[in-house]
Design a protein around this motif. Structure first.
Motif, PDB file in Angstrom:
ATOM      1  N   GLY A 227      -7.380   8.335  14.516  1.00 50.51           N
ATOM      2  CA  GLY A 227      -6.399   7.819  13.572  1.00 50.51           C
ATOM      3  C   GLY A 227      -6.491   6.327  13.344  1.00 50.51           C
ATOM      4  O   GLY A 227      -5.753   5.774  12.533  1.00 50.51           O
ATOM      5  N   HIS A 228      -7.395   5.647  14.044  1.00 44.16           N
ATOM      6  CA  HIS A 228      -7.504   4.202  13.903  1.00 44.16           C
ATOM      7  C   HIS A 228      -7.939   3.799  12.505  1.00 44.16           C
ATOM      8  O   HIS A 228      -7.567   2.729  12.019  1.00 44.16           O
ATOM      9  N   GLY A 229      -8.753   4.643  11.858  1.00 37.35           N
ATOM     10  CA  GLY A 229      -9.197   4.320  10.506  1.00 37.35           C
ATOM     11  C   GLY A 229      -8.031   4.193   9.546  1.00 37.35           C
ATOM     12  O   GLY A 229      -7.998   3.290   8.700  1.00 37.35           O
ATOM     13  N   LYS A 230      -7.047   5.086   9.653  1.00 34.71           N
ATOM     14  CA  LYS A 230      -5.871   5.024   8.793  1.00 34.71           C
ATOM     15  C   LYS A 230      -5.053   3.766   9.078  1.00 34.71           C
ATOM     16  O   LYS A 230      -4.517   3.144   8.161  1.00 34.71           O
ATOM     17  N   ILE A 231      -4.954   3.406  10.349  1.00 36.50           N
ATOM     18  CA  ILE A 231      -4.208   2.198  10.709  1.00 36.50           C
ATOM     19  C   ILE A 231      -4.893   0.970  10.138  1.00 36.50           C
ATOM     20  O   ILE A 231      -4.255   0.075   9.564  1.00 36.50           O
ATOM     21  N   ARG A 232      -6.220   0.905  10.272  1.00 39.85           N
ATOM     22  CA  ARG A 232      -6.967  -0.245   9.743  1.00 39.85           C
ATOM     23  C   ARG A 232      -6.832  -0.349   8.232  1.00 39.85           C
ATOM     24  O   ARG A 232      -6.658  -1.438   7.692  1.00 39.85           O
ATOM     25  N   GLU A 233      -6.906   0.789   7.561  1.00 37.53           N
ATOM     26  CA  GLU A 233      -6.796   0.781   6.104  1.00 37.53           C
ATOM     27  C   GLU A 233      -5.418   0.332   5.659  1.00 37.53           C
ATOM     28  O   GLU A 233      -5.274  -0.442   4.700  1.00 37.53           O
ATOM     29  N   ALA A 234      -4.374   0.801   6.346  1.00 37.93           N
ATOM     30  CA  ALA A 234      -3.010   0.424   5.972  1.00 37.93           C
ATOM     31  C   ALA A 234      -2.762  -1.058   6.215  1.00 37.93           C
ATOM     32  O   ALA A 234      -2.071  -1.727   5.430  1.00 37.93           O
ATOM     33  N   ALA A 235      -3.308  -1.597   7.289  1.00 30.60           N
ATOM     34  CA  ALA A 235      -3.033  -2.987   7.661  1.00 30.60           C
ATOM     35  C   ALA A 235      -3.945  -3.985   6.968  1.00 30.60           C
ATOM     36  O   ALA A 235      -3.625  -5.184   6.930  1.00 30.60           O
TER      37      ALA A 235
ATOM     38  N   VAL B 227       1.569 -14.873  18.531  1.00 26.01           N
ATOM     39  CA  VAL B 227       2.819 -14.179  18.238  1.00 26.01           C
ATOM     40  C   VAL B 227       2.462 -12.821  17.656  1.00 26.01           C
ATOM     41  O   VAL B 227       1.523 -12.703  16.870  1.00 26.01           O
ATOM     42  N   ALA B 228       3.191 -11.780  18.051  1.00 22.02           N
ATOM     43  CA  ALA B 228       2.843 -10.420  17.636  1.00 22.02           C
ATOM     44  C   ALA B 228       4.089  -9.582  17.435  1.00 22.02           C
ATOM     45  O   ALA B 228       5.175  -9.889  17.948  1.00 22.02           O
ATOM     46  N   ALA B 229       3.910  -8.502  16.686  1.00 17.01           N
ATOM     47  CA  ALA B 229       4.952  -7.498  16.495  1.00 17.01           C
ATOM     48  C   ALA B 229       4.282  -6.140  16.420  1.00 17.01           C
ATOM     49  O   ALA B 229       3.120  -6.024  16.008  1.00 17.01           O
ATOM     50  N   ALA B 230       5.003  -5.105  16.814  1.00 16.80           N
ATOM     51  CA  ALA B 230       4.443  -3.756  16.859  1.00 16.80           C
ATOM     52  C   ALA B 230       4.585  -3.059  15.519  1.00 16.80           C
ATOM     53  O   ALA B 230       5.582  -3.221  14.812  1.00 16.80           O
ATOM     54  N   VAL B 231       3.580  -2.254  15.190  1.00 14.22           N
ATOM     55  CA  VAL B 231       3.657  -1.293  14.093  1.00 14.22           C
ATOM     56  C   VAL B 231       4.216  -0.019  14.703  1.00 14.22           C
ATOM     57  O   VAL B 231       3.592   0.578  15.583  1.00 14.22           O
TER      58      VAL B 231
ATOM     59  N   THR C 271       3.281  -2.279   7.294  1.00 14.54           N
ATOM     60  CA  THR C 271       2.239  -1.353   7.735  1.00 14.54           C
ATOM     61  C   THR C 271       2.854  -0.048   8.211  1.00 14.54           C
ATOM     62  O   THR C 271       2.345   1.043   7.917  1.00 14.54           O
ATOM     63  N   SER C 272       3.955  -0.139   8.934  1.00 16.32           N
ATOM     64  CA  SER C 272       4.666   1.065   9.373  1.00 16.32           C
ATOM     65  C   SER C 272       5.109   1.902   8.180  1.00 16.32           C
ATOM     66  O   SER C 272       5.005   3.133   8.195  1.00 16.32           O
ATOM     67  N   GLN C 273       5.609   1.236   7.142  1.00 14.12           N
ATOM     68  CA  GLN C 273       6.104   1.955   5.973  1.00 14.12           C
ATOM     69  C   GLN C 273       4.967   2.648   5.229  1.00 14.12           C
ATOM     70  O   GLN C 273       5.157   3.717   4.654  1.00 14.12           O
ATOM     71  N   ILE C 274       3.778   2.028   5.227  1.00 18.19           N
ATOM     72  CA  ILE C 274       2.618   2.654   4.588  1.00 18.19           C
ATOM     73  C   ILE C 274       2.179   3.887   5.382  1.00 18.19           C
ATOM     74  O   ILE C 274       1.872   4.941   4.816  1.00 18.19           O
ATOM     75  N   LEU C 275       2.155   3.762   6.696  1.00 19.68           N
ATOM     76  CA  LEU C 275       1.710   4.865   7.547  1.00 19.68           C
ATOM     77  C   LEU C 275       2.738   5.987   7.632  1.00 19.68           C
ATOM     78  O   LEU C 275       2.374   7.172   7.690  1.00 19.68           O
ATOM     79  N   PHE C 276       4.019   5.618   7.653  1.00 23.93           N
ATOM     80  CA  PHE C 276       5.080   6.606   7.841  1.00 23.93           C
ATOM     81  C   PHE C 276       6.167   6.402   6.781  1.00 23.93           C
ATOM     82  O   PHE C 276       7.270   5.953   7.098  1.00 23.93           O
ATOM     83  N   PRO C 277       5.867   6.700   5.521  1.00 20.07           N
ATOM     84  CA  PRO C 277       6.856   6.455   4.467  1.00 20.07           C
ATOM     85  C   PRO C 277       8.137   7.247   4.700  1.00 20.07           C
ATOM     86  O   PRO C 277       8.119   8.445   4.946  1.00 20.07           O
TER      87      PRO C 277
END
Length: 312
Positions: A100-108, A224-228, A262-268
């Motif tokens: 599933g990393h490909g989908k995450i990379r594409e969304a981000a 500085v970071a935040a989670a998807v 990115t979260s919204q793109i992956l999990f609308p």
């Protein structure tokens, strides 16, 4: 013509009728050599290259580079995104299975690109893999060469802002199971006890998911970071990296917005998991006009939630 001459010509026919050593040296590289040249071009700090970048670095004709790039994308050695080519799951050692990393990379991808261009800092995308973070993407600015991370590389989760941003949305028992009985120090500023780490993860949640680190993983580097986040919890992390003097609190809202979008793109339409009430970031202004979404007073309160102003 004498018999000796005829025999000599037959014995050394390649010397008299075929190309000489100089001609052989000038012959074009084989397909394997050209593919290797292209893959080697991605070995630097910049994770994304355009077709023109590849042709320039490899000195191959543009049409040749384009044809080979297409073949490498089809075989999943490379991935093609909106802003160029990047290493694919095979090149990252995932054997063609990216989990599933490909989908995450594409969304981000577009959000990372915008973060890097807007701030000039180094943008990272990573996932949590056991007790480590696995870097999926790195978009570099002027500091890229001085940041010792690479696409496909790993770092201990407990001493990186990316890792802490994702660990904060796991249950404490999950964190303990992932990290084991003890955690090691990489620098004098690394958190070295699980109790202290849990206190830090609590502060991350109080800061609406913002995680910071200064010199905990590498001396002189701040992040500085935040989670998807998805319905079941954290799926990735996005970060900005600078040197130790970088005022990361100024760009922190941009990181939160990029992670949320990115979260919204992956999990609308999905609600982020982990059930941490009151910690979701406020909605920003959108990709076209993104800017800091919090006032300086709000940012100061978030950064200083431990009462000492020490956001490390």
């Amino acid at each position: 013509m004498s018999e000796a001459t005829t025999t000599a010509e037959a014995t050394t026919g390649e010397a008299t009728t075929g190309p000489g050593p100089a001609a052989r040296r000038e012959s074009p590289p084989s397909m394997i050599e050209r593919m290797t040249l292209i893959l080697d071009a991605f070995n630097g700090p910049t994770a994304r290259l355009t077709l023109e970048d590849v042709a320039r670095r490899t000195r191959l004709p543009r049409s040749t580079a384009h044809r080979i790039l297409d073949q490498l994308v089809r075989q999943r050695w490379l991935a093609h995104h909106s802003f160029g080519y990047g290493l694919g799951p095979r090149a990252l050692g995932l054997g063609g299975r990216d989990g599933g990393h490909g989908k995450i990379r594409e969304a981000a991808a577009p959000l990372l690109h915008e973060l890097q261009v807007t701030t000039g800092l180094v943008a990272h995308l990573a996932v949590l893999d056991g007790a480590e973070v696995l870097y999926l993407d790195k978009l570099g600015g002027r500091l890229a060469a001085s940041v010792p991370s690479r696409v496909g590389g790993r770092a201990p989760a407990h001493c990186t802002a990316l890792g802490k941003a994702m660990l904060a949305w796991l249950e404490p028992e999950q964190v303990d199971a992932l990290l084991g009985a003890g955690i090691s120090r990489l620098t004098s500023r690394t958190i070295g006890e699980l109790t202290t780490l849990h206190q830090e993860l609590h502060r991350v949640r109080q800061r609406r998911g913002l995680a910071f680190e200064r010199g905990e993983a590498f001396p002189g580097i701040a992040c500085v970071a935040a989670a998807v986040r998805g319905p079941e919890g954290p799926v990735a992390g996005i970060s900005l990296v600078g040197d130790i003097r970088t005022p990361l609190e100024n760009v922190a809202p941009l990181v939160v917005t990029a992670a949320r979008e990115t979260s919204q793109i992956l999990f609308p339409g999905a609600v982020p998991g982990a059930g941490r009430a009151g910690t979701r970031a406020r909605r920003g202004t959108g990709a076209a006009g993104r800017g800091p979404t919090w006032s300086p007073e709000t940012m100061n309160r978030l950064v200083a939630v431990d009462g000492r102003g020490d956001w490390m």
